[in-house]
Motif scaffolding. Sequence first.
Motif, PDB file in Angstrom:
ATOM      1  N   GLY A 122     -15.728  -2.345   4.101  1.00  0.00           N
ATOM      2  CA  GLY A 122     -16.999  -2.677   3.451  1.00  0.00           C
ATOM      3  C   GLY A 122     -17.911  -1.483   3.311  1.00  0.00           C
ATOM      4  O   GLY A 122     -18.541  -1.282   2.268  1.00  0.00           O
ATOM      5  N   GLN A 123     -17.989  -0.657   4.356  1.00  0.00           N
ATOM      6  CA  GLN A 123     -18.835   0.527   4.299  1.00  0.00           C
ATOM      7  C   GLN A 123     -18.325   1.525   3.273  1.00  0.00           C
ATOM      8  O   GLN A 123     -19.110   2.169   2.569  1.00  0.00           O
ATOM      9  CB  GLN A 123     -18.897   1.188   5.685  1.00  0.00           C
ATOM     10  CG  GLN A 123     -19.872   2.355   5.771  1.00  0.00           C
ATOM     11  CD  GLN A 123     -21.290   1.956   5.417  1.00  0.00           C
ATOM     12  OE1 GLN A 123     -21.801   0.939   5.902  1.00  0.00           O
ATOM     13  NE2 GLN A 123     -21.942   2.727   4.561  1.00  0.00           N
TER      14      GLN A 123
ATOM     15  N   GLN B 220       0.841  -1.182   0.000  1.00  0.00           N
ATOM     16  CA  GLN B 220       0.000   0.000   0.000  1.00  0.00           C
ATOM     17  C   GLN B 220       0.881   1.238   0.000  1.00  0.00           C
ATOM     18  O   GLN B 220       2.023   1.206   0.426  1.00  0.00           O
ATOM     19  CB  GLN B 220      -0.909  -0.011   1.230  1.00  0.00           C
ATOM     20  CG  GLN B 220      -1.820  -1.230   1.325  1.00  0.00           C
ATOM     21  CD  GLN B 220      -2.500  -1.327   2.663  1.00  0.00           C
ATOM     22  OE1 GLN B 220      -2.363  -0.453   3.498  1.00  0.00           O
ATOM     23  NE2 GLN B 220      -3.252  -2.391   2.863  1.00  0.00           N
ATOM     24  N   GLY B 221       0.308   2.329  -0.447  1.00  0.00           N
ATOM     25  CA  GLY B 221       1.065   3.577  -0.476  1.00  0.00           C
ATOM     26  C   GLY B 221       1.610   3.851  -1.863  1.00  0.00           C
ATOM     27  O   GLY B 221       1.088   3.374  -2.876  1.00  0.00           O
ATOM     28  N   SER B 222       2.673   4.616  -1.923  1.00  0.00           N
ATOM     29  CA  SER B 222       3.250   4.995  -3.199  1.00  0.00           C
ATOM     30  C   SER B 222       3.770   3.775  -3.954  1.00  0.00           C
ATOM     31  O   SER B 222       4.195   2.785  -3.359  1.00  0.00           O
ATOM     32  CB  SER B 222       4.397   5.993  -2.976  1.00  0.00           C
ATOM     33  OG  SER B 222       5.082   6.261  -4.174  1.00  0.00           O
TER      34      SER B 222
ATOM     35  N   GLY C 177      -9.017  10.856   1.217  1.00  0.00           N
ATOM     36  CA  GLY C 177      -7.617  10.539   1.002  1.00  0.00           C
ATOM     37  C   GLY C 177      -6.958   9.838   2.168  1.00  0.00           C
ATOM     38  O   GLY C 177      -5.731   9.743   2.215  1.00  0.00           O
ATOM     39  N   GLU C 178      -7.741   9.302   3.123  1.00  0.00           N
ATOM     40  CA  GLU C 178      -7.205   8.613   4.295  1.00  0.00           C
ATOM     41  C   GLU C 178      -7.407   7.106   4.137  1.00  0.00           C
ATOM     42  O   GLU C 178      -8.409   6.647   3.581  1.00  0.00           O
ATOM     43  CB  GLU C 178      -7.903   9.102   5.567  1.00  0.00           C
ATOM     44  CG  GLU C 178      -7.704  10.593   5.838  1.00  0.00           C
ATOM     45  CD  GLU C 178      -8.433  11.040   7.086  1.00  0.00           C
ATOM     46  OE1 GLU C 178      -9.130  10.180   7.695  1.00  0.00           O
ATOM     47  OE2 GLU C 178      -8.331  12.227   7.464  1.00  0.00           O
TER      48      GLU C 178
ATOM     49  N   VAL D 206      -8.300   0.465   2.120  1.00  0.00           N
ATOM     50  CA  VAL D 206      -8.706   1.267   0.959  1.00  0.00           C
ATOM     51  C   VAL D 206      -8.617   2.736   1.348  1.00  0.00           C
ATOM     52  O   VAL D 206      -8.671   3.097   2.530  1.00  0.00           O
ATOM     53  CB  VAL D 206     -10.137   0.928   0.496  1.00  0.00           C
ATOM     54  CG1 VAL D 206     -10.238  -0.507   0.026  1.00  0.00           C
ATOM     55  CG2 VAL D 206     -11.147   1.187   1.612  1.00  0.00           C
ATOM     56  N   MET D 207      -8.479   3.584   0.338  1.00  0.00           N
ATOM     57  CA  MET D 207      -8.408   5.020   0.582  1.00  0.00           C
ATOM     58  C   MET D 207      -9.805   5.623   0.413  1.00  0.00           C
ATOM     59  O   MET D 207     -10.467   5.408  -0.612  1.00  0.00           O
ATOM     60  CB  MET D 207      -7.427   5.676  -0.398  1.00  0.00           C
ATOM     61  CG  MET D 207      -7.189   7.154  -0.139  1.00  0.00           C
ATOM     62  SD  MET D 207      -5.923   7.850  -1.235  1.00  0.00           S
ATOM     63  CE  MET D 207      -4.463   6.962  -0.645  1.00  0.00           C
TER      64      MET D 207
END
Length: 390
Positions: free
Chosen positions: A318-319, A100-102, A308-309, A303-304
């Motif tokens: 899921g939500q 995850q991330g860049s 953007g967090e 997930v983002m």
Amino acid sequence: MHKLSVVGICEPKLSKDEVDSIRLRLNFDFVVCNSSGDLWVFFRTPFASQVVGESDQHLSIRWVHPQFPTPIIVSFVHAKCLVPDRQQLWEGLLRDRPAQGSCFTWCNNRLGRARIWKRLDRLLINEECLNFSLSISVSHLVRAPSDHALLLLSFAPKLAYRCRSFRFLNVWPSKERFLDVVKDAWQTEVYGSPFCVIWGKLKNVSRALHLWNRHVFDDIFENIKKGEAVVAAVELRVQSDLSDEAHMELQRAQASLHRLFAVEEQFWSQKARVKCMKHGDLNSRYFHSVVKQRHFRATIHGVMDSRGEWVMDPDEIGQEAVNHFRRLFLADPVSDFQLLYMIPDLSAEIDNVGLKAAPSLEEVKRVIFEMDGDSAAGPDGFSGKFFTTA
């Protein structure tokens, strides 16, 4: 901030004589280094470690922890730049874990066209780690103050599998009663629009096949265990009974076990969706490995969100998925078509008539029978094999 229990540092730019003072400043209990001093690994209790391999390019440590069902071996690597120098280093480090991330972990921090981005830092795991009872994830943190990004390795309990959806198995048509089961379920009356009727009939077929599978194939892997036990018992009998009857019984048991192995291979072959291997020896182990790798790579650890967090909690993931598609499908429809004139009209009127015409039954049949039977199943769970067979 992150609560770290193990920290690995590559190329610390300091002498090994200073490692203990750095350990105290970072508030870690222990530290180990490789022979060249290019790799430092700090850790806290209750982790226990044992160095099982090291060189000027790597440091392999065997870790024991109360939450680990078995000890694991982690190799920290600071590879050399030239391929010949690091060729043997990568033997046994087989799997590259997505992060995850860049997308990149290193930058030369130059300006303009001289700037270079690379992914130089990776987490590699072997196949045995795919069977680990904990879910493994890695995140690329920000590059500050180093020109390399920090890699954050996390362990978390694997989520329990929820109710699985129906999936058609291509091995089912090999049984004689298959078409009868499909025919009986399809003839059940379903009312509504044509699409609702098709959906309802496929639903009836999936339920009937699910029940039929439990009686005919049952648990594939449990059947293999039982078959192996039968062969082992008959082999013991043959060792003391030299009669033709005992020999024939052994051959029947071995043939039955061979059929079970063939079913297992078809099962894993379909799940692996590997098309380059059609015939030959049993490839169940290879197909199983491919499926495990796909499941491992498909695991969603975070997930983002729209702000953007990163969202890491399974329920929040899921939500967030629900919120994403709600925003997508409830968005205001586009009503301004002023830019349509910019799209060139390249089709003739006769082509438009053909495109809008309803396909004939022969065209539909030809398209269906050209479907790849080994392709992935659709949302209804049926693969191309079902439609070309039933």
